[in-house]
Write a protein that holds these residues in place. Structure first.
Motif, PDB file in Angstrom:
ATOM      1  N   ARG A   9       0.830  -1.203   0.000  1.00 33.24           N
ATOM      2  CA  ARG A   9       0.000   0.000   0.000  1.00 33.24           C
ATOM      3  C   ARG A   9       0.867   1.256   0.000  1.00 33.24           C
ATOM      4  NH1 ARG A   9      -4.928   0.343   3.679  1.00 33.24           N
ATOM      5  NH2 ARG A   9      -5.707   1.280   1.787  1.00 33.24           N
ATOM      6  N   GLN A  10       0.363   2.270  -0.686  1.00 39.44           N
ATOM      7  CA  GLN A  10       1.019   3.580  -0.694  1.00 39.44           C
ATOM      8  C   GLN A  10      -0.063   4.648  -0.717  1.00 39.44           C
ATOM      9  OE1 GLN A  10       3.318   4.785  -4.187  1.00 39.44           O
ATOM     10  NE2 GLN A  10       4.896   5.540  -2.810  1.00 39.44           N
ATOM     11  N   ALA A  11       0.050   5.620   0.160  1.00 40.69           N
ATOM     12  CA  ALA A  11      -0.893   6.741   0.247  1.00 40.69           C
ATOM     13  C   ALA A  11      -2.336   6.268   0.369  1.00 40.69           C
ATOM     14  CB  ALA A  11      -0.723   7.657  -0.961  1.00 40.69           C
ATOM     15  N   GLY A  12      -2.556   5.216   1.156  1.00 40.37           N
ATOM     16  CA  GLY A  12      -3.903   4.725   1.404  1.00 40.37           C
ATOM     17  C   GLY A  12      -4.501   3.847   0.324  1.00 40.37           C
ATOM     18  N   GLN A  13      -3.754   3.578  -0.745  1.00 39.98           N
ATOM     19  CA  GLN A  13      -4.257   2.745  -1.833  1.00 39.98           C
ATOM     20  C   GLN A  13      -3.445   1.463  -1.942  1.00 39.98           C
ATOM     21  OE1 GLN A  13      -4.298   4.872  -5.497  1.00 39.98           O
ATOM     22  NE2 GLN A  13      -5.964   6.208  -4.888  1.00 39.98           N
ATOM     23  N   THR A  14      -4.139   0.358  -2.156  1.00 39.22           N
ATOM     24  CA  THR A  14      -3.456  -0.909  -2.387  1.00 39.22           C
ATOM     25  C   THR A  14      -2.918  -0.907  -3.813  1.00 39.22           C
ATOM     26  OG1 THR A  14      -4.907  -2.054  -0.841  1.00 39.22           O
ATOM     27  CG2 THR A  14      -3.695  -3.423  -2.411  1.00 39.22           C
ATOM     28  N   ILE A  15      -1.607  -1.134  -3.934  1.00 37.44           N
ATOM     29  CA  ILE A  15      -0.990  -1.129  -5.262  1.00 37.44           C
ATOM     30  C   ILE A  15      -0.568  -2.522  -5.696  1.00 37.44           C
ATOM     31  CG2 ILE A  15      -0.270   1.274  -5.177  1.00 37.44           C
ATOM     32  CD1 ILE A  15       2.520   0.317  -4.377  1.00 37.44           C
ATOM     33  N   ASN A  17      -0.733  -7.143  -4.385  1.00 37.93           N
ATOM     34  CA  ASN A  17      -0.866  -8.240  -3.432  1.00 37.93           C
ATOM     35  C   ASN A  17      -0.019  -9.405  -3.917  1.00 37.93           C
ATOM     36  OD1 ASN A  17      -3.080  -7.438  -1.523  1.00 37.93           O
ATOM     37  ND2 ASN A  17      -4.127  -7.141  -3.471  1.00 37.93           N
TER      38      ASN A  17
END
Length: 66
Positions: A9-15, A17
Motif C-alpha cells: 500500500r502507498q498513500a492509502g491505496q493498495t498497489i 498483493n
C-alpha cells in the motif's frame, strides 16, 4: 501463526498483493525509492493479525504490529 498474504500500500491505496514475502518487500523498496514516498507491506496472518512494515525512500524501515 502463518502469513497467508501480503498487501502493498502507498498513500492509502493498495498497489499490489502477493503471497511471496520477498516479492512484496522488493516491490515496496523499489516503489518507495522511485516515488520518494513511503510504502507499506501488510502481512495478513491466519489468526486475523496484521503486521505492517513501512519502507521509506531513504532505505530505512519500521515494523508495526496491529
Amino acid at each position: 501463526m502463518h502469513i497467508i498474504s501480503f498487501a502493498i500500500r502507498q498513500a492509502g491505496q493498495t498497489i499490489g498483493n502477493t503471497p511471496i514475502r520477498e516479492q512484496a518487500v522488493g516491490a515496496a523498496k523499489a516503489r518507495a525509492q522511485q516515488t520518494r514516498f513511503p510504502v507499506s507491506v501488510i502481512a495478513h496472518c491466519d489468526t486475523g493479525k496484521e503486521i505492517e512494515v513501512i519502507f521509506r525512500p531513504d532505505g530505512t524501515s519500521k515494523r508495526i504490529s496491529k
